[in-house]
Design a protein around this motif. Sequence first.
Motif, short mmCIF file in Angstrom:
data_model
loop_
_atom_site.label_atom_id
_atom_site.label_comp_id
_atom_site.label_asym_id
_atom_site.label_seq_id
_atom_site.Cartn_x
_atom_site.Cartn_y
_atom_site.Cartn_z
N HIS A 99 0.85 -1.19 0.00
CA HIS A 99 0.00 0.00 0.00
C HIS A 99 0.88 1.24 0.00
CE1 HIS A 99 -2.20 3.18 2.39
NE2 HIS A 99 -3.01 2.98 1.38
N LEU A 100 0.54 2.19 -0.86
CA LEU A 100 1.29 3.45 -0.94
C LEU A 100 0.35 4.63 -0.79
CD1 LEU A 100 3.75 3.00 -3.96
CD2 LEU A 100 4.30 2.88 -1.53
N ARG A 101 0.80 5.65 -0.07
CA ARG A 101 0.08 6.92 -0.02
C ARG A 101 0.47 7.74 -1.26
NH1 ARG A 101 -4.00 6.39 3.63
NH2 ARG A 101 -3.21 5.51 5.60
N ASP A 102 -0.35 8.69 -1.59
CA ASP A 102 -0.07 9.54 -2.74
C ASP A 102 1.30 10.19 -2.61
OD1 ASP A 102 -0.53 10.92 -5.12
OD2 ASP A 102 -1.38 12.64 -4.08
N GLY A 103 2.11 10.06 -3.64
CA GLY A 103 3.43 10.68 -3.65
C GLY A 103 4.53 9.82 -3.06
N GLU A 104 4.20 8.64 -2.55
CA GLU A 104 5.22 7.79 -1.91
C GLU A 104 5.96 6.89 -2.89
OE1 GLU A 104 3.34 7.24 2.60
OE2 GLU A 104 3.20 5.59 1.16
N GLY A 105 5.54 6.85 -4.15
CA GLY A 105 6.20 5.98 -5.12
C GLY A 105 7.62 6.43 -5.42
N GLN A 106 8.43 5.49 -5.89
CA GLN A 106 9.83 5.79 -6.23
C GLN A 106 9.88 6.62 -7.51
OE1 GLN A 106 12.38 2.37 -6.45
NE2 GLN A 106 13.96 3.48 -7.55
N LYS A 107 10.58 7.73 -7.47
CA LYS A 107 10.65 8.65 -8.62
C LYS A 107 11.81 8.29 -9.55
CE LYS A 107 7.42 11.38 -6.77
NZ LYS A 107 7.34 10.91 -5.38
N GLN A 108 11.52 8.30 -10.83
CA GLN A 108 12.54 8.08 -11.86
C GLN A 108 12.27 9.05 -13.00
OE1 GLN A 108 15.08 6.20 -11.53
NE2 GLN A 108 14.57 4.63 -10.03
N ALA A 109 13.22 9.93 -13.28
CA ALA A 109 13.03 10.95 -14.31
C ALA A 109 13.78 10.60 -15.59
CB ALA A 109 13.49 12.30 -13.80
N THR A 110 13.15 10.90 -16.73
CA THR A 110 13.81 10.79 -18.03
C THR A 110 13.65 12.13 -18.73
OG1 THR A 110 11.89 10.11 -19.35
CG2 THR A 110 13.00 8.38 -18.10
N ALA A 111 14.18 12.25 -19.92
CA ALA A 111 14.08 13.52 -20.65
C ALA A 111 12.64 13.80 -21.07
CB ALA A 111 14.98 13.47 -21.87
N THR A 112 11.83 12.75 -21.23
CA THR A 112 10.48 12.92 -21.75
C THR A 112 9.38 12.65 -20.73
OG1 THR A 112 10.69 10.67 -22.61
CG2 THR A 112 11.06 12.48 -24.17
N TYR A 113 9.68 11.86 -19.70
CA TYR A 113 8.69 11.52 -18.69
C TYR A 113 9.29 11.65 -17.28
CZ TYR A 113 6.57 8.94 -22.63
OH TYR A 113 6.04 8.57 -23.85
N GLU A 114 8.43 11.87 -16.32
CA GLU A 114 8.82 11.77 -14.92
C GLU A 114 7.96 10.68 -14.30
OE1 GLU A 114 8.44 14.43 -10.91
OE2 GLU A 114 9.28 15.43 -12.67
N HIS A 115 8.57 9.52 -14.06
CA HIS A 115 7.83 8.36 -13.59
C HIS A 115 7.78 8.30 -12.06
CE1 HIS A 115 7.66 6.78 -17.60
NE2 HIS A 115 8.98 6.71 -17.70
N GLU A 116 6.68 7.78 -11.56
CA GLU A 116 6.58 7.43 -10.15
C GLU A 116 6.18 5.96 -10.10
OE1 GLU A 116 4.23 8.52 -5.97
OE2 GLU A 116 3.62 9.47 -7.86
#
Length: 206
Positions: A99-116
């Motif tokens: 279970h994750l709260r909003d914003g708790e996901g692991q962040k991974q940034a690319t040039a075109t997307y910002e993934h959580e």
Amino acid sequence: MTRDPRTLIRLARENGEETLAEPMDLGLRVRELRKERDWTLEQAAKQAGLARSTLSKIENGQMSPTYDALKKLAVGLGISVPQLFTPPKRDQVSGRMVHLRDGEGQKQATATYEHELLAETLTKKKMLPYRARVRARSMEEFDGWVRHDGEEFLYVLTGIIRLYTEFYEPIEMRRGDSAYYDASMGHNVVSVSAEDATILWVTSLA
């Protein structure tokens, strides 16, 4: 750390690899199936059209049955031949959850997307869910098509996007719109709204 979306999916697949299962004990499996039905050896042998002694030897691992005997066993037990070699589904229930709260996901940034990445801590997943902020505004920002094995589901959370795919005309999508597609087909997403759009992606890993 900057990662291409394809790298995220590859890593998730590697983290989700199952170890090889132990070979199924056919004799034990047949005995369990017989006892589930509350049958005696005689009753099960009669249902399968086999001699009682033959069924007894199979259950005790004293005989390797022919394919014809396996077919008779399966028909008698009311199952398919492959089910003789697979454990019952109930034994595979793990009850896993994360279970994750909003914003708790692991962040991974690319040039075109910002993934959580969502459910990142759960290993051996069959799906990779992640939320993405779409930074790209044109196809020229991508280094070719994104493509990978499996299938993919896309759902627009905010803003407006344009979904480009290798074999279809571009599709403009707004909040609440969704698409499900073969991920081996080239695909890219760009934002066409004033603000960066956000989307939910779910990619199959199996």
